[in-house]
Each structure stands twice: as C-alpha cells, then as structure tokens.
Write a protein that holds these residues in place. Sequence first.
Motif, PDB file in Angstrom:
ATOM      1  N   ALA A 133       5.336  44.215  -4.315  1.00 43.25           N
ATOM      2  CA  ALA A 133       5.680  42.750  -4.197  1.00 43.25           C
ATOM      3  C   ALA A 133       4.316  42.032  -3.940  1.00 43.25           C
ATOM      4  O   ALA A 133       3.838  41.068  -4.747  1.00 43.25           O
ATOM      5  N   VAL A 134       3.754  42.320  -2.965  1.00 44.40           N
ATOM      6  CA  VAL A 134       2.650  41.566  -2.368  1.00 44.40           C
ATOM      7  C   VAL A 134       1.630  41.784  -3.222  1.00 44.40           C
ATOM      8  O   VAL A 134       0.672  40.875  -3.273  1.00 44.40           O
ATOM      9  N   ALA A 135       1.357  42.720  -3.800  1.00 41.13           N
ATOM     10  CA  ALA A 135       0.202  43.056  -4.831  1.00 41.13           C
ATOM     11  C   ALA A 135       0.410  42.398  -6.050  1.00 41.13           C
ATOM     12  O   ALA A 135      -0.492  42.031  -6.780  1.00 41.13           O
ATOM     13  N   ARG A 136       1.622  41.823  -6.578  1.00 40.91           N
ATOM     14  CA  ARG A 136       1.751  41.174  -7.964  1.00 40.91           C
ATOM     15  C   ARG A 136       2.209  39.863  -7.599  1.00 40.91           C
ATOM     16  O   ARG A 136       2.045  39.101  -8.568  1.00 40.91           O
ATOM     17  N   CYS A 137       2.692  39.612  -6.616  1.00 41.64           N
ATOM     18  CA  CYS A 137       3.519  37.823  -6.593  1.00 41.64           C
ATOM     19  C   CYS A 137       2.660  36.764  -6.385  1.00 41.64           C
ATOM     20  O   CYS A 137       1.581  36.849  -5.851  1.00 41.64           O
ATOM     21  N   ASP A 138       3.012  35.734  -7.240  1.00 41.76           N
ATOM     22  CA  ASP A 138       2.628  34.370  -6.925  1.00 41.76           C
ATOM     23  C   ASP A 138       3.408  33.844  -5.875  1.00 41.76           C
ATOM     24  O   ASP A 138       2.540  32.769  -4.951  1.00 41.76           O
ATOM     25  N   VAL A 139       4.498  33.873  -5.720  1.00 41.43           N
ATOM     26  CA  VAL A 139       5.380  33.296  -4.645  1.00 41.43           C
ATOM     27  C   VAL A 139       6.307  34.531  -4.331  1.00 41.43           C
ATOM     28  O   VAL A 139       6.969  35.175  -4.905  1.00 41.43           O
ATOM     29  N   LEU A 140       6.038  34.632  -2.752  1.00 43.32           N
ATOM     30  CA  LEU A 140       7.103  35.523  -2.130  1.00 43.32           C
ATOM     31  C   LEU A 140       8.091  34.781  -1.217  1.00 43.32           C
ATOM     32  O   LEU A 140       7.719  34.187  -0.369  1.00 43.32           O
ATOM     33  N   MET A 141       9.485  34.928  -1.837  1.00 41.00           N
ATOM     34  CA  MET A 141      10.349  34.207  -1.094  1.00 41.00           C
ATOM     35  C   MET A 141      11.180  35.253  -0.057  1.00 41.00           C
ATOM     36  O   MET A 141      11.846  36.031  -0.696  1.00 41.00           O
TER      37      MET A 141
ATOM     38  N   LYS B 163       1.378  41.307   8.941  1.00 42.70           N
ATOM     39  CA  LYS B 163       0.135  40.935   8.602  1.00 42.70           C
ATOM     40  C   LYS B 163      -0.757  41.732   7.592  1.00 42.70           C
ATOM     41  O   LYS B 163      -1.495  40.982   6.792  1.00 42.70           O
ATOM     42  N   GLU B 164      -0.684  42.913   7.689  1.00 41.20           N
ATOM     43  CA  GLU B 164      -1.403  43.793   6.792  1.00 41.20           C
ATOM     44  C   GLU B 164      -0.960  43.509   5.362  1.00 41.20           C
ATOM     45  O   GLU B 164      -1.885  43.633   4.641  1.00 41.20           O
ATOM     46  N   ARG B 165       0.265  43.408   5.016  1.00 38.93           N
ATOM     47  CA  ARG B 165       0.809  43.156   3.659  1.00 38.93           C
ATOM     48  C   ARG B 165       0.399  41.576   3.398  1.00 38.93           C
ATOM     49  O   ARG B 165      -0.254  41.613   2.053  1.00 38.93           O
ATOM     50  N   GLU B 166       0.367  40.768   4.045  1.00 36.29           N
ATOM     51  CA  GLU B 166       0.033  39.530   3.672  1.00 36.29           C
ATOM     52  C   GLU B 166      -1.432  39.255   3.360  1.00 36.29           C
ATOM     53  O   GLU B 166      -1.994  38.708   2.379  1.00 36.29           O
ATOM     54  N   ALA B 167      -2.411  40.196   3.747  1.00 34.11           N
ATOM     55  CA  ALA B 167      -3.704  40.209   3.481  1.00 34.11           C
ATOM     56  C   ALA B 167      -4.132  40.731   2.451  1.00 34.11           C
ATOM     57  O   ALA B 167      -5.075  40.547   1.579  1.00 34.11           O
ATOM     58  N   ARG B 168      -2.758  41.433   1.597  1.00 28.96           N
ATOM     59  CA  ARG B 168      -3.209  41.911   0.234  1.00 28.96           C
ATOM     60  C   ARG B 168      -2.473  41.102  -0.823  1.00 28.96           C
ATOM     61  O   ARG B 168      -2.493  41.245  -2.006  1.00 28.96           O
TER      62      ARG B 168
ATOM     63  N   GLY C 288      -2.442  37.555  -3.275  1.00 28.66           N
ATOM     64  CA  GLY C 288      -3.350  36.835  -3.797  1.00 28.66           C
ATOM     65  C   GLY C 288      -3.874  35.651  -3.271  1.00 28.66           C
ATOM     66  O   GLY C 288      -2.896  34.968  -2.508  1.00 28.66           O
ATOM     67  N   ALA C 289      -5.089  35.163  -3.722  1.00 27.05           N
ATOM     68  CA  ALA C 289      -5.672  34.123  -2.923  1.00 27.05           C
ATOM     69  C   ALA C 289      -4.875  32.746  -2.941  1.00 27.05           C
ATOM     70  O   ALA C 289      -4.928  32.081  -2.160  1.00 27.05           O
ATOM     71  N   GLN C 290      -4.094  32.641  -4.037  1.00 27.68           N
ATOM     72  CA  GLN C 290      -3.549  31.535  -4.391  1.00 27.68           C
ATOM     73  C   GLN C 290      -1.730  31.501  -3.996  1.00 27.68           C
ATOM     74  O   GLN C 290      -1.063  30.641  -4.229  1.00 27.68           O
ATOM     75  N   SER C 291      -1.342  32.831  -3.774  1.00 30.13           N
ATOM     76  CA  SER C 291      -0.163  33.024  -3.231  1.00 30.13           C
ATOM     77  C   SER C 291       0.563  32.469  -2.309  1.00 30.13           C
ATOM     78  O   SER C 291      -0.245  32.007  -1.164  1.00 30.13           O
ATOM     79  N   ILE C 292       1.651  32.156  -2.334  1.00 29.29           N
ATOM     80  CA  ILE C 292       2.355  31.401  -1.352  1.00 29.29           C
ATOM     81  C   ILE C 292       3.600  32.119  -0.775  1.00 29.29           C
ATOM     82  O   ILE C 292       4.317  33.027  -1.366  1.00 29.29           O
ATOM     83  N   ILE C 293       3.885  31.697   0.568  1.00 32.29           N
ATOM     84  CA  ILE C 293       5.350  32.351   1.151  1.00 32.29           C
ATOM     85  C   ILE C 293       6.439  31.154   1.158  1.00 32.29           C
ATOM     86  O   ILE C 293       5.963  30.131   1.794  1.00 32.29           O
ATOM     87  N   LEU C 294       7.525  31.615   0.824  1.00 35.47           N
ATOM     88  CA  LEU C 294       8.609  30.554   1.062  1.00 35.47           C
ATOM     89  C   LEU C 294       9.752  31.310   1.897  1.00 35.47           C
ATOM     90  O   LEU C 294       9.825  32.634   1.954  1.00 35.47           O
ATOM     91  N   HIS C 295      10.484  30.603   2.517  1.00 36.91           N
ATOM     92  CA  HIS C 295      11.604  31.153   3.401  1.00 36.91           C
ATOM     93  C   HIS C 295      12.551  30.053   3.516  1.00 36.91           C
ATOM     94  O   HIS C 295      12.422  28.824   3.914  1.00 36.91           O
TER      95      HIS C 295
END
Length: 298
Positions: A205-213, A239-244, A246-253
């Motif tokens: 997921a972290v390798a491919r997503c633009d948005v991680l919900m 934190k290790e996964r977040e570092a992988r 994409g530069a423009q990817s965002i986190i939602l919750h």
Amino acid sequence: MPVVQPLQHLLSMKELSPVQIFQLIEKAEEMNQQRVTPSYNGRFAANLFLEPSTRTKVSFQMAQRKSGFELIDLEGHESSLTKGESLYDTLKTLESLGVELAVVRQSRTGLLQHCASNLNLSLINAGDGCGEHPTQCLLDLYTIYEQFHSFKGLRICIAGDIKHSRVARSNAAALSRLGADVQFVSRPEWQDSSIADHYISMDEAVARCDVLMLLRIQHERHTHQEDTTTYLQQYGLTKEREARMGAQSIILHPAPVNRGVEIDHDLVESGRSRIFRQMSNGVAVRMAVIDSLMKGEL
C-alpha cells in the motif's frame, strides 16, 4: 422523461451521483471561503446521537449554528427511547413539534431507511452501525479533492478494520464511482468480501498509494477483545513505512485516532497528514449537505 425528485434525506452515498458529489464539494468550498452564508434563523434542527461521537456531533452542531438553526440536542437516555418508544416515533414526534432536520447516529444498520419512508422532515445519517457514514465520506472526498483536484486514476488504499467500518463502506463505493483505483489492507478476520475480494499488504500500500486512509479498530463491534500489541508493525503505518510513501502522498484518518496502534504517534501531525484538515472540512461539508437538502438542490 420521468421527473427526478430531489433528495429529502441523506442516508447513503449510493443515493448521490458523481454530479451531486461534485456539487456538494463545490458548495463546501464556498462555505469554507464564506462566499455563501445560509440563514435558517427561527427554524429547528435536532441531533439524536445514540452512539458516542465527538467530531461528527460537534461539527454538525457547528454547521447548524453557523446556518442559523435553533438546536435541539437529544441524548438517548434523555428521550422516550428509554421507555420503549421506537426511533421512528421519536422522529415523528420531533417532526410534529416543528423540527425540519434531524441528524441521527445509532447502531442498527439500515434502520434509518426504514424510518425515513414516512417522515416529512429531512434526515441525515450520522452513522448506522456497520452500514454507512455519508457525511464522513463527503468530507474525506473534499479533503482528497483539495489536494489532487481530481479522483480519476488516483490510487487510494483504505487500511484497517474494514468489516466493521461504515467509513470504508461509504468511501469504497463513492471513490470507485468517481474513477479512483481503490485497494484495501486488513487483517484476514476483518476483511469483508462484500467490499473487496482482494486485499494487499501495508508494505504494498505505501509503495503505491496517493492517499492512505487509515481506520480505527472498532473494538465495540467485535465479539471478543482483540490483541493489538503487534498491530502497528504488521498492519499499521510506522515511520519506516511512511518514509517509503510518494512525495505527494497524504494520510487520512476519520478519527478517533489510536496513536501507536494504527499509526505511529509522530505521524498524526506530520507534514503529509491531513487528519485535522479533515475535521475542519467537516463543518463546511455538513453545512453544504444541510443547505442542499433544505433547498431541494440534490
């Protein structure tokens, strides 16, 4: 051609076409920019929350007050529901007393659809068990649209307790209809084949997503207490996964957030997090929904 009647209620994202969703996003932006200020002075809205809520309840109160409504806030223990009155009869009572809009959160999936068929007031679903949460979905969509200005081809991953999540159910349907590529991460026992047949790992997921919900583990809907001591490392956002990402990817919750369980404590307010922006957007989105229903614009 048959005449299409405007929506009287908002109970499910399935009721909204893509055109109507964009209409609500545009109106929410107008509310956020204060280009539109609804005025329902002297008219009455009621909130009936039979499950705990902070963000949804307070943002509806803010939206209603900013729109000029007189508010009636009912807790379940204060109403005749404790005496055996049905939810339908409670809503019919509010309608008879002059309430024009009711916002309801309760635990039975589909109950509001049953109640709505004979009501003259407008009813908004603020969460029905494991069913849907349409205004949460709309504020998620608005927050995504603010960032990317489109949904077409956007890679979105929803991760967490999918089976028990009304947020996942509402977002999965809406995002797919808007052209997004939606994937899911979940423990096997929390997967739901009615939402998705295929699930990926959090590392994928972290390798491919633009948005991680990310989603909260909904312990209150489980039949037994779950062990979550290893959840962050197996299925959460470290934190290790977040570092992988994409530069423009965002986190939602959608919150409430269990820091250190589904997401590392430090990432909740990180640069790519839009968690508190979602909360802020909730007021404008709910103002837009209320105004559109009251004016018959949906």
